[in-house]
Enzyme design. Sequence first.
Site, PDB file in Angstrom:
ATOM      1  N   ASP A   1       0.808  -1.222   0.000  1.00 26.13           N
ATOM      2  CA  ASP A   1       0.000   0.000   0.000  1.00 26.13           C
ATOM      3  C   ASP A   1       0.840   1.269   0.000  1.00 26.13           C
ATOM      4  OD1 ASP A   1      -2.249  -1.450  -0.131  1.00 26.13           O
ATOM      5  OD2 ASP A   1      -3.002  -1.002   1.873  1.00 26.13           O
TER       6      ASP A   1
ATOM      7  N   ASP B   1     -14.474  33.735 -33.967  1.00 28.13           N
ATOM      8  CA  ASP B   1     -15.419  33.336 -35.001  1.00 28.13           C
ATOM      9  C   ASP B   1     -16.488  32.440 -34.391  1.00 28.13           C
ATOM     10  OD1 ASP B   1     -16.759  32.234 -37.135  1.00 28.13           O
ATOM     11  OD2 ASP B   1     -14.968  32.088 -38.383  1.00 28.13           O
TER      12      ASP B   1
ATOM     13  N   GLY C   1      -8.322  21.736 -33.878  1.00 34.23           N
ATOM     14  CA  GLY C   1      -8.872  20.915 -34.947  1.00 34.23           C
ATOM     15  C   GLY C   1      -8.739  21.598 -36.286  1.00 34.23           C
ATOM     16  N   LEU C   2      -8.976  22.924 -36.308  1.00 34.26           N
ATOM     17  CA  LEU C   2      -8.824  23.686 -37.543  1.00 34.26           C
ATOM     18  C   LEU C   2      -7.370  23.682 -37.991  1.00 34.26           C
ATOM     19  CD1 LEU C   2      -9.857  25.656 -39.691  1.00 34.26           C
ATOM     20  CD2 LEU C   2      -9.401  27.509 -38.084  1.00 34.26           C
TER      21      LEU C   2
END
Length: 540
Positions: free
Chosen positions: A36, A284, A419-420
């Site tokens: 542990d 945008d 992503g763009l």
Amino acid sequence: MQLTVWTYEGPPHVGAMRVATGMTGVHYVLHAPQGDTYADLLFTMIERRDHRPPVTYTTFKERDLGSDTAELFSRAARDAYDRFRPEAMLVGSSCTAELIQDDPGGLMSALNLPIPVVALELPAYQRKENWGAAETFYQLVRGLIGRNDGQTPVGSPAGERPRANILGATALGFRHRDDVAEITRLLGQLGIEVNVAAPLGASPHDLQRIPQADVNIPLYPEVAGTLTRWLKREWKMPQTETIPYGVNATREFVQEVAEICGVDPAPVLDAMPTRLPWWSRSVDSNYLTGKRVFVFGDGTHAIAAARVAQEEMGFEVVGLGTYAREFGREVRAAAQAYGVEALISDDYLEVEAQIAELQPELVLGTQMERHIAKRLGIGCAVISAPVHVQDFPARYSPVMGFEGANVLFDTFVHPLVMGLEEHLLGMFREDFEFHDDARPSHHGPGARVEAPEPAPQPAPDAAVPEKQLETAGAEAGDTATLDAPTDAPTWTPDAEQELKKIPFFVRGKVKRNTERFAQARGDREITVETLYDAKAHYSA
């Protein structure tokens, strides 16, 4: 019992370790087998602390089970006190040690140490990490300050600035360090002094001063909720209910704490030093408005992140859930407001199935959901524990308060923007500057690596059928050079001007396709009409 690869929360003794490790002057004696001790790595490897947690393990082995493990515990506790000389000690058992039914609390009483000792009863097979942290914090404070005897003064002294306690931050908490600093700064702007910030950074002596404040701020109700509710009942101390996460909630928090402390919130609200509202309006709207988002995490962060996503970012919340069953009621109520059914589950496979079914455009979740979203090809931002080394940045990065709202804007929007950028990288793959073998521009000058020579392409034949022209154009468009063929048709001035109106990152490809189209038709001159005929041809 269910076997699993991942888990959102550890056993309750890990929660107790988060409290002890965040404090000074506290030592935790944990009756536990040798294996542990793994829990130490959570703090040194993930949080990158420069010292081990203040925990002594009894580390009994298999052969010890046939002898006196109680004596082993007593000896370990005595040695720990002699070595570390803490102001207070916590004692308890891990899930494995719970089975051998030794009594750490009773054994510690027999040692008669000259410091406060709090025995923790943390049922490892019914409860989990956050509950363990909350119970430890509550038992520790209650053991140190006791019940209200009516003689101990409550609140700040007359004539002095109002005081507040910031409660709930622990070691291994998601951005806890920076959140406490940000809320401390915000309270300072309101003219409110921080009396105690605990457990993170506090000592047992500090905890004894908790009643000397005018308001308690449970910044993380998962850890501080049990304590602040008891302080409200026993010590009649008011508390805030709003979590200052996002612009709207931070404004409400400022008004709430100002009203309790009797100060004017107007100067802080008028200044409102955050860029999120303007940045949200300036981006945008294609990036933000109406994006479908799935939110999952601990109760506090999931509810707060969903509110920011819907109210301040313009997203649509299509899924909301938590692994913290203690906060199931609050999450269900929040989900109902968005018209969705809450997911209350600590099974990551169930969470993955719902994400796959909903197909959101963005996931706001834990590191678990980050892995899930990556497999499914969905953008993701981490907004909640369980934590990873990435969640402990060296820079200042709160998620609460007005500066936290700025961080949230970056956190929520960047996965969509990236992503763009990946799309643009695909378009530039054949460019002389950005092809796969080009050197990174930020690495300085070096040997120039030329772009690979494109494979030779046969000149299109004007007589080829329309379908062949379309196929050849689509394939050659990805590999053609920027240089026009020697027998290329000439461009009229009007057509060149029209070509310049096309965005630069697709202009070269449009030019090549148009010239190929004109050659296929036998045109010697490219006019504006030729340009748009080519566009219509390749768009069909």
